[in-house]
Design an enzyme around this catalytic site. Structure first.
Site, PDB file in Angstrom:
ATOM      1  N   CYS A  66       1.107  -0.721   0.034  1.00 53.60           N
ATOM      2  CA  CYS A  66       0.094  -0.022   0.180  1.00 53.60           C
ATOM      3  C   CYS A  66       0.944   1.015  -0.264  1.00 53.60           C
ATOM      4  CB  CYS A  66      -0.422  -0.144   1.299  1.00 53.60           C
ATOM      5  SG  CYS A  66       0.104   0.003   2.198  1.00 53.60           S
ATOM      6  N   HIS A  96       4.646  -5.587   8.968  1.00 55.39           N
ATOM      7  CA  HIS A  96       4.738  -7.222   8.833  1.00 55.39           C
ATOM      8  C   HIS A  96       5.221  -8.415   7.932  1.00 55.39           C
ATOM      9  CE1 HIS A  96       2.059  -6.310  12.685  1.00 55.39           C
ATOM     10  NE2 HIS A  96       3.367  -6.250  13.383  1.00 55.39           N
ATOM     11  N   CYS A 157       2.337   6.312   9.381  1.00 58.67           N
ATOM     12  CA  CYS A 157       1.686   6.234   7.568  1.00 58.67           C
ATOM     13  C   CYS A 157       0.517   7.072   7.980  1.00 58.67           C
ATOM     14  CB  CYS A 157       0.395   5.052   7.818  1.00 58.67           C
ATOM     15  SG  CYS A 157      -0.206   5.328   6.092  1.00 58.67           S
ATOM     16  N   HIS A 185      -1.647  -5.683  19.002  1.00 61.55           N
ATOM     17  CA  HIS A 185      -0.779  -4.626  17.954  1.00 61.55           C
ATOM     18  C   HIS A 185      -0.211  -2.807  17.963  1.00 61.55           C
ATOM     19  CE1 HIS A 185      -0.300  -3.706  13.545  1.00 61.55           C
ATOM     20  NE2 HIS A 185      -1.024  -4.907  13.047  1.00 61.55           N
ATOM     21  N   GLU A 187       0.276  -0.487  16.452  1.00 64.95           N
ATOM     22  CA  GLU A 187      -0.249   0.492  16.109  1.00 64.95           C
ATOM     23  C   GLU A 187      -2.190   1.057  16.528  1.00 64.95           C
ATOM     24  OE1 GLU A 187      -2.953  -0.302  12.036  1.00 64.95           O
ATOM     25  OE2 GLU A 187      -4.109   1.476  12.756  1.00 64.95           O
ATOM     26  N   THR A 255      -6.577   0.267  11.735  1.00 66.48           N
ATOM     27  CA  THR A 255      -6.603   0.654  10.454  1.00 66.48           C
ATOM     28  C   THR A 255      -7.180  -0.200   9.131  1.00 66.48           C
ATOM     29  OG1 THR A 255      -4.491   0.618   9.913  1.00 66.48           O
ATOM     30  CG2 THR A 255      -5.561   2.480  10.287  1.00 66.48           C
ATOM     31  N   CYS A 292      -8.470   2.050   6.031  1.00 66.51           N
ATOM     32  CA  CYS A 292      -7.802   2.962   5.325  1.00 66.51           C
ATOM     33  C   CYS A 292      -7.984   2.371   4.051  1.00 66.51           C
ATOM     34  CB  CYS A 292      -6.225   2.847   5.526  1.00 66.51           C
ATOM     35  SG  CYS A 292      -5.600   1.340   5.198  1.00 66.51           S
ATOM     36  N   SER A 321       0.595 -10.109   9.639  1.00 63.64           N
ATOM     37  CA  SER A 321      -0.146  -8.932   8.996  1.00 63.64           C
ATOM     38  C   SER A 321      -1.620  -8.923   9.601  1.00 63.64           C
ATOM     39  CB  SER A 321       0.281  -9.399   8.539  1.00 63.64           C
ATOM     40  OG  SER A 321      -0.543  -8.391   6.467  1.00 63.64           O
ATOM     41  N   ASN A 323      -3.852  -7.063   8.219  1.00 63.67           N
ATOM     42  CA  ASN A 323      -5.158  -6.996   6.500  1.00 63.67           C
ATOM     43  C   ASN A 323      -4.524  -8.591   5.916  1.00 63.67           C
ATOM     44  OD1 ASN A 323      -3.515  -6.279   4.496  1.00 63.67           O
ATOM     45  ND2 ASN A 323      -1.862  -4.721   5.543  1.00 63.67           N
TER      46      ASN A 323
HETATM   47  S1  SF4 Z   1      -3.001   2.166   7.750  1.00 59.61           S
HETATM   48 FE1  SF4 Z   1      -2.581   1.383   5.306  1.00 59.61          FE
HETATM   49  S2  SF4 Z   1      -1.993   3.072   4.387  1.00 59.61           S
HETATM   50 FE2  SF4 Z   1      -1.400   2.813   5.947  1.00 59.61          FE
HETATM   51  S3  SF4 Z   1       1.131   1.960   6.598  1.00 59.61           S
HETATM   52 FE3  SF4 Z   1      -1.330   0.689   7.175  1.00 59.61          FE
HETATM   53  S4  SF4 Z   1      -2.408  -0.993   5.656  1.00 59.61           S
HETATM   54 FE4  SF4 Z   1      -0.863   1.128   4.539  1.00 59.61          FE
END
Ligand code: SF4
Length: 409
Positions: A66, A96, A157, A185, A187, A255, A292, A321, A323
């Site tokens: 991404c 990841h 990000c 996680h 994030e 996200t 996101c 990961s 996502n």
């Molecule tokens: S928030 Fe979305 S666009 Fe940003 S690094 Fe993570 S997966 Fe990629």
């Protein structure tokens, strides 16, 4: 052009801007040589489908790296090019993906966080350079690095930062942030720490709809506070009291969550608040959808592909990961799905080693690959580079006796 620190632009707060045209131009070739794929580009140009001798491989319309990950990798490579005489560190994994993280290690960038840490934040000096990964980092760690005076290359990000903004706003408005995500996680930990910046905020992290229902029951009827705190141990702010801090809540999310599940979390919590307070509940409830764009596009593209006839799906990416795991989850609801770290897991026509999302470990499955004619779908999470996707595509054909030369002729 030889890279020097003068090529980059110093900024306030110890941060360094490496995204100058001169620096970026210099790193592009190196990044491309590590992660680019001619096969994937050809496949994309051909509409995403490659067929040979009864074997068809379909690639999702949106897959792989991404914009946030591309930017983070560019900046890490740029730091290695510019700060040639400094010690370089990173706060955990840049993304990841084990292969990408290995490349970062090869650049001489050492990890400061987690069980693979090669140094500690307290060992840093003002002469060192510290890369903040795409997930961001928590406020305490960042403040400590600023205090030491190290140069910070911040690759957080923008989509992650917009969640932080919401969570900070909740704290300002005396609302507890309920974060749909995984408490461990990076994030989510970084996001949760933003709820505490003003000194008066609180947060609670919910992962599943079961967690959400438990919270909703407490919102509606109250309950056993100790049992609540035990159930969510490690997933709430210091001093969080469910009797007090679930009165006014704002829902945000990591996200990279699954869109449908996040919407359900929002809907259930809103319903519980309305039932408790009457009316539209707006005074004590708000939500922000912070999934996101890249996560959404990859989920949407897979949903479209899953409506087409396919025998199986390969999902490529790091097992930690978020996502990518959600893409695998979507696939397994429809057809045989194999979540692989890289092409080495496609061992033979009879054996595949892949990650089991439920057992949370790799398992081996036999007789996984049907005879021709066969149609195989492939997708990859936002942290998977194109060269790894290419390896998997080539291996799928190779298992049917079709070599790269024949495939691309
Ligand atoms: S928030 Fe979305 S666009 Fe940003 S690094 Fe993570 S997966 Fe990629």
């Amino acid at each position: 052009m030889a890279m020097t620190e003068q090529t980059a632009a110093p900024q306030k707060n110890g941060r360094v801007n490496l995204r100058t045209p001169a620096v970026m131009e210099a790193v592009q070739a190196q990044v491309q040589s590590h992660y680019r794929s001619e096969v994937v580009e050809k496949l994309r140009a051909a509409g995403g489908t490659l067929s040979k001798a009864g074997v068809t491989v379909k690639l999702a319309k949106q897959f792989g790296f991404c914009y946030g990950v591309e930017r983070a990798i560019d900046l890490a490579y740029a730091a290695a090019k510019v700060f040639t005489d400094r010690r370089l560190f990173i706060l955990g994994e840049i993304i990841h993906n084990p292969e990408v993280n290995e490349q970062i290690r090869v650049l001489g960038i050492k990890n400061l966080i987690g069980k693979n840490a090669e140094a500690r934040v307290d060992d840093l000096t003002a002469a060192d350079v510290v890369i903040v990964p795409a997930f961001g980092t928590d406020v305490t760690t960042l403040e400590r690095i600023k205090e030491i005076g190290s140069n910070i290359v911040d690759t957080t990000c923008g989509d992650v930062m917009s969640v932080w903004k919401r969570v900070r706003q909740n704290a300002q408005d005396d609302m507890t942030s309920i974060i749909h995500g995984k408490a461990s996680h990076e994030e989510t930990k970084a996001t949760a720490s933003r709820a505490m910046v003003s000194g008066k905020g609180h947060y609670l992290v919910v992962l599943t709809l079961d967690d959400t229902d438990y919270v909703c029951d407490f919102i509606r009827r109250g309950g056993d506070k100790e049992a609540f705190l035990e159930r969510f141990r490690g997933a709430y702010s210091e001093g969080f009291d469910p009797d007090i801090h679930l009165r006014r809540v704002g829902v945000a999310n990591q996200t990279t969550m699954m869109r449908g599940e996040t919407e359900e979390v929002q809907r259930r919590i809103m319903a519980a608040i309305r039932e408790r307070d009457g009316g539209d509940g707006k005074a004590n409830y708000r939500f922000f959808d912070t999934i996101c764009g890249a996560t959404q596009e990859r989920q949407d593209a897979l949903r479209v592909m899953l409506d087409e006839p396919m025998d199986l799906l390969i999902v490529a990416g790091g097992y930690n990961s978020s996502n990518t795991s959600h893409l695998a989850e979507m696939g397994e609801q429809k057809l045989p799905t194999y979540f692989i770290r890289n092409a080495s897991r496609l061992e033979s026509r009879d054996r595949i080693t892949h990650y089991d999302l439920h057992a949370k470990r790799e398992i081996t499955t036999t007789n996984w690959l049907p005879h021709r004619p066969v149609t195989i779908g492939i997708t990859a999470g936002a942290s998977c580079p194109n060269n790894l996707i290419e390896d998997a595509i080539l291996r799928l054909f190779e298992l049917h006796g079709i070599g790269r030369g024949e495939l691309l002729e």
